[in-house]
Design an enzyme around this catalytic site. Structure first.
Site, PDB file in Angstrom:
ATOM      1  N   LEU A 258       0.820  -1.032  -0.063  1.00  0.00           N
ATOM      2  CA  LEU A 258       0.149   0.023   0.094  1.00  0.00           C
ATOM      3  C   LEU A 258       0.830   1.187  -0.100  1.00  0.00           C
ATOM      4  CD1 LEU A 258      -2.839  -0.967   2.669  1.00  0.00           C
ATOM      5  CD2 LEU A 258      -2.734  -1.359  -0.221  1.00  0.00           C
TER       6      LEU A 258
ATOM      7  N   HIS B 179      -3.602   4.203  -2.329  1.00  0.00           N
ATOM      8  CA  HIS B 179      -4.581   3.316  -1.589  1.00  0.00           C
ATOM      9  C   HIS B 179      -4.965   4.028  -0.470  1.00  0.00           C
ATOM     10  CE1 HIS B 179      -1.556   0.211  -3.376  1.00  0.00           C
ATOM     11  NE2 HIS B 179      -2.761  -0.095  -3.928  1.00  0.00           N
TER      12      HIS B 179
END
Ligand code: AMP
Length: 279
Positions: free
Chosen positions: A33, A37
């Site tokens: 991530l 995100h």
């Protein structure tokens, strides 16, 4: 924040939320991530009561086994990021959980399936829609959030939702970029320092086309963008196109249609994609 590994446990946890008529948002990811995100989580939080983020590196959407194998999986770091973002549930199933038995999947996603990414990654969107449908079945969200970064993917998911007549809203969220313009991507960690510098040509070419769109003609803009990219060492262009946002077919003329410039290129050993909406 709770981390859940099975569909049954997830359904059990979400059931009382649904009975209480709380709005549930799903943010599907493959992990590794970054701020892109996190931006989806934040937008989801503004639009729903509960946010579920899934982390699953889906084998059926990879066309290159080496790409699947080297896909980054920094799970502890991901969980920390989601915790810090205030995500409610993380769904992290195993491959066995999502694919307990061999399975055939083929649905009609329309002609755009075979263009652009579909041409370079055969069957990719069948795999993407297969896993996203499974995630929708597991979570039964009211809304699902995707990044405009994967422009064609959002279109394919909308087509899958229409195909099954699913009752949920698909929201496309803006692309988050590094300060120098590079679109954030889990794959950027594979870029060497030189690749990282060379990769900037992709967002620069898109930006050039966007900045000059109202004054320039499409063929000249494309020629300039192609030249910028082809003149950059270590960058191998797959496509740079100006296309209709609905059909993804190339457009030569400016008119009433909404257009997007899309690019894909290999930078060193890493394949990157990016896009900008033009009007
Ligand atoms: P991935 O983990 O790469 O499958 O991405 C999960 C979701 O995050 C997808 O909907 C992507 O489009 C989205 N995403 C990836 N990169 C970005 C970015 N730079 N900005 C916004 N959304 C992104």
């Amino acid at each position: 924040m709770e981390v859940i590994n099975t569909i049954a446990a997830l359904k059990l946890l979400l059931q009382p939320r649904k009975l209480a008529k709380q709005k549930i948002a799903l943010v599907p990811t493959m992990g590794a991530l970054h701020k892109g995100h996190v931006s989806l989580i934040k937008i989801a939080q503004q639009n729903a009561d509960i946010v579920v983020c899934s982390i699953f590196v889906n084998p059926t959407q990879f066309t290159d086994p080496k790409d699947l194998e080297k896909y980054p999986r920094p799970l502890e770091h991901d969980i920390e990021m989601l915790q810090a973002a205030g995500c409610d549930y993380v769904f992290m199933p195993s491959v066995q959980e999502m694919y307990p038995a061999p399975e055939e999947w083929h649905i009609d996603l329309g002609n755009a399936e075979f263009l652009l990414e579909g041409e370079f990654r055969k069957g990719h969107y069948q795999g993407v829609t297969q896993i996203v449908k499974k995630l929708f079945d597991a979570v039964d969200p009211d809304l699902a959030f995707f990044g405009q970064k994967d422009f064609q993917q959002v279109l394919m998911i909308r087509n899958m939702v229409a195909y099954f007549g699913l009752d949920l809203q698909i929201i496309s969220c803006p692309i988050i970029r590094e300060d120098d313009g590079l679109a954030m991507s889990s794959r950027n960690i594979h870029l060497s320092a030189a690749d990282r510098q060379n990769a900037l040509v992709l967002s620069r070419a898109l930006q050039y086309v966007q900045d000059n769109f109202s004054a320039g003609n499409i063929n000249d803009l494309l020629e300039k963008a192609h030249r910028m990219i082809n003149e950059t060492e270590g960058v191998q262009l797959d496509y740079f196109t100006i296309a209709d946002t609905e059909t993804l077919l190339p457009e030569q003329q400016k008119g009433v249609k909404k257009l997007v410039a899309l690019v894909a290129a290999k930078v060193g050993e890493t394949r990157l994609i990016d896009n900008m909406i033009l009007n």
